[in-house]
Write an enzyme that holds these catalytic residues in place. Structure first.
Site, PDB file in Angstrom:
ATOM      1  N   LYS A 147       0.808  -1.228   0.000  1.00 38.28           N
ATOM      2  CA  LYS A 147       0.000   0.000   0.000  1.00 38.28           C
ATOM      3  C   LYS A 147       0.843   1.280   0.000  1.00 38.28           C
ATOM      4  O   LYS A 147       0.362   2.324  -0.409  1.00 38.28           O
ATOM      5  CB  LYS A 147      -0.950   0.006   1.195  1.00 38.28           C
ATOM      6  CG  LYS A 147      -2.088  -0.988   1.064  1.00 38.28           C
ATOM      7  CD  LYS A 147      -3.066  -0.836   2.208  1.00 38.28           C
ATOM      8  CE  LYS A 147      -4.209  -1.822   2.067  1.00 38.28           C
ATOM      9  NZ  LYS A 147      -5.256  -1.618   3.046  1.00 38.28           N
TER      10      LYS A 147
ATOM     11  N   ASP B 255     -10.141   2.979   1.729  1.00 40.19           N
ATOM     12  CA  ASP B 255     -10.194   2.427   3.093  1.00 40.19           C
ATOM     13  C   ASP B 255     -10.799   3.431   4.068  1.00 40.19           C
ATOM     14  O   ASP B 255     -11.597   3.072   4.916  1.00 40.19           O
ATOM     15  CB  ASP B 255      -8.789   2.050   3.578  1.00 40.19           C
ATOM     16  CG  ASP B 255      -8.335   0.702   3.045  1.00 40.19           C
ATOM     17  OD1 ASP B 255      -9.198  -0.122   2.680  1.00 40.19           O
ATOM     18  OD2 ASP B 255      -7.116   0.472   2.984  1.00 40.19           O
TER      19      ASP B 255
END
Ligand code: ATR
Length: 484
Positions: free
Chosen positions: A291, A327
């Site tokens: 990420k 997210d």
């Protein structure tokens, strides 16, 4: 695209049952004589008849040697080939003979019965350098090349795709990668230009990475993949545990999009970007540990990605690859259904890792007063300083009732270590909302404890689902850029 069940069941009765029970998701079976207890005409005929009754168009007969991943038998090489020859019968459409094996008897019998020869090579060490030449050579003599190799890095996967592209014009071939790095080729055989993919039913897998017929069809819609299919995916290391394919693929199907979402095990994000270009991938999810590293690889990122330092979604646009973070919005989605997101409410965040960063960013944006607690105090202090919030040492007394919301972001309590509680001494008051971000198991020990104390609880699946839905909106726009 043919879906072939390798008959791996321990008992021969189960082999017959597995054909019947899975036939709706199959086109073919592979009878592996090394895995059969009865190596006789009667049993082979019953398998062939069952396949025929189930309208399966392809029946492959093979007798895998131990060195090619087969089960050890007491037979000599001459006996093995003799049995393979003797057991060929009408109804069998293909026979598999290993590359380098001279088997004139088998070939002659196959010729007599109009059975096609698959010439196979199994390499458990990597991707053979000379695969292109091998495929061309085998195809040139009218046989079907089957290469099963074992990629163990992104470099190997690039190599496999290079070979698939070089041999693109040879339609009748089977090319697949075993293991986690090769999994994509089993569920998206089109990407390797393979005419067939193998699967197995029950406990025993025919080869590393094989999945079930049901998953192949119900999740990955293998029978419908074609040269127009648009591919999306998820990158991670490891990645096969991800539930995202089970979410995105049904959404693509519901939207009647010819798109498939595939897990890619990746150890080098730079190499994956090259792969994504070559395969025409239009978008992908990013999971641990990529990420952060992916940010350097894309052409542009949205602001939240910069602030959080984490990117979980990448799509191809007219401006190149664009990275975003669903997210934090996904995290907020279940909270928006409560009245907790009021400025000044107190929240305790457990953990100071990557997930905690996203959570703290989202909560600060929403105006809540954040306190971080973490197993390693220094990391709590570091994250708190970065976002200008509070932190408390792990050993300190956290007064129950001070926090209206508690968010659990650590991996403590995740499968398989479900007995761990990240904050064992904490006494819930009962009036707080407790939000657990672990989704496997669905209910952690920590969350059960909160529920027992009367707290309103939110499980990790809610965030998983919400962030995936936001990704899917982006994937839909990348699938059909003209609709924008
Ligand atoms: P992620 O991206 O999932 O947040 P991470 O960045 O590795 O992963 O962070 C893991 C978090 O879980 C950290 O807060 C970690 O605590 P440390 O900073 O002390 O390592 C926490 N964690 C992991 N295992 C834990 C355990 N058994 N008990 C308590 N906290 C744990």
């Amino acid at each position: 695209m043919l879906r072939c069940l390798t008959l791996t069941a321990d008992s021969d009765t189960d082999k017959l049952r597995n054909i019947r029970n899975n036939s709706q998701w199959l086109d073919a079976i592979e009878i592996r004589l090394d895995l059969c207890l009865q190596r006789n005409k009667g049993f082979i005929t019953s398998l062939v008849d069952t396949a025929c009754e189930a309208s399966l168009s392809v029946v492959i007969l093979s007798f895998r040697r131990e060195e090619d991943g087969g089960k050890k038998t007491e037979l000599s090489e001459a006996e093995r080939l003799n049995l393979l020859e003797q057991l060929l019968c009408p109804g069998i459409t293909h026979v598999d003979i290993e590359r380098g094996v001279t088997a004139p008897g088998v070939e002659a019998r196959a010729d007599e019965l109009g059975i096609e020869v698959i010439r196979s090579l199994h390499d458990f060490q990597g991707v053979p350098a000379s695969m292109t030449e091998l495929i061309e050579e085998i195809a040139a003599v009218g046989e079907i090349p089957k290469i099963a190799c074992y990629p163990s890095s992104s470099q190997d996967v690039l190599e496999l795709i290079r070979i698939a592209r070089e041999t693109f014009r040879i339609k009748n071939k089977i090319v697949l990668g075993m293991g986690a790095f090769g999994f994509f080729s089993r569920v998206a055989p089109q990407l390797c230009g393979s005419m067939l993919t193998f699967c197995s039913a029950g406990e025993r897998s025919g080869a590393p990475g094989q999945t079930s017929p049901r998953e192949l069809e119900e999740v990955y819609r293998v029978s419908q993949q074609n040269s127009h299919t648009v591919y999306f995916g998820i990158i991670g290391n490891p990645v096969l545990h991800s539930k995202s394919p089970q979410l995105h693929n049904p959404w693509f199907a519901e939207g009647r999009m010819n798109a498939i979402y595939v897990p890619f095990q990746v150890d080098d994000v730079g190499l994956f970007m090259r792969l994504a270009e070559q395969l025409g991938i239009r978008g992908f999810s990013v999971t641990v540990p990529h990420k952060q590293k992916i940010i350097q690889q894309v052409d542009r990122v949205e602001e939240a990605v910069q602030s959080i330092g984490s990117c979980n979604t990448v799509i191809r646009t007219s401006e190149g690859w664009v990275g975003s973070n669903t997210d934090y919005q996904g995290f907020l989605a279940p909270l928006k259904r409560t009245d907790i997101l009021s400025v000044g409410n107190h929240v305790l965040v457990i953990g100071a890792g990557g997930v905690a960063r996203t959570v703290v960013y989202a909560l600060v944006q929403a105006g809540l007063v954040v306190t971080i607690v973490n197993r390693t105090d220094e990391k709590a202090a570091g994250l708190a300083a970065e976002f200008g919030v509070n932190w408390k040492p792990m050993q300190s007394q956290l007064s129950a009732g001070k926090f209206e919301l508690i968010v659990q972001t650590t991996s403590a309590g995740m499968e398989p270590n479900t007995e761990i509680d990240p904050l064992p001494g904490y006494k819930f008051k009962g009036s707080e909302i407790v939000y657990e971000l672990i989704y496997a198991p669905e209910q952690t020990r920590f969350l059960s404890r909160a529920g027992d104390a009367g707290c309103r609880i939110i499980g990790g699946r809610e965030m998983l689902h919400a962030q995936a839905l936001l990704q899917f909106e982006q994937f839909s726009s990348a699938y059909n850029p003209e609709a924008e």
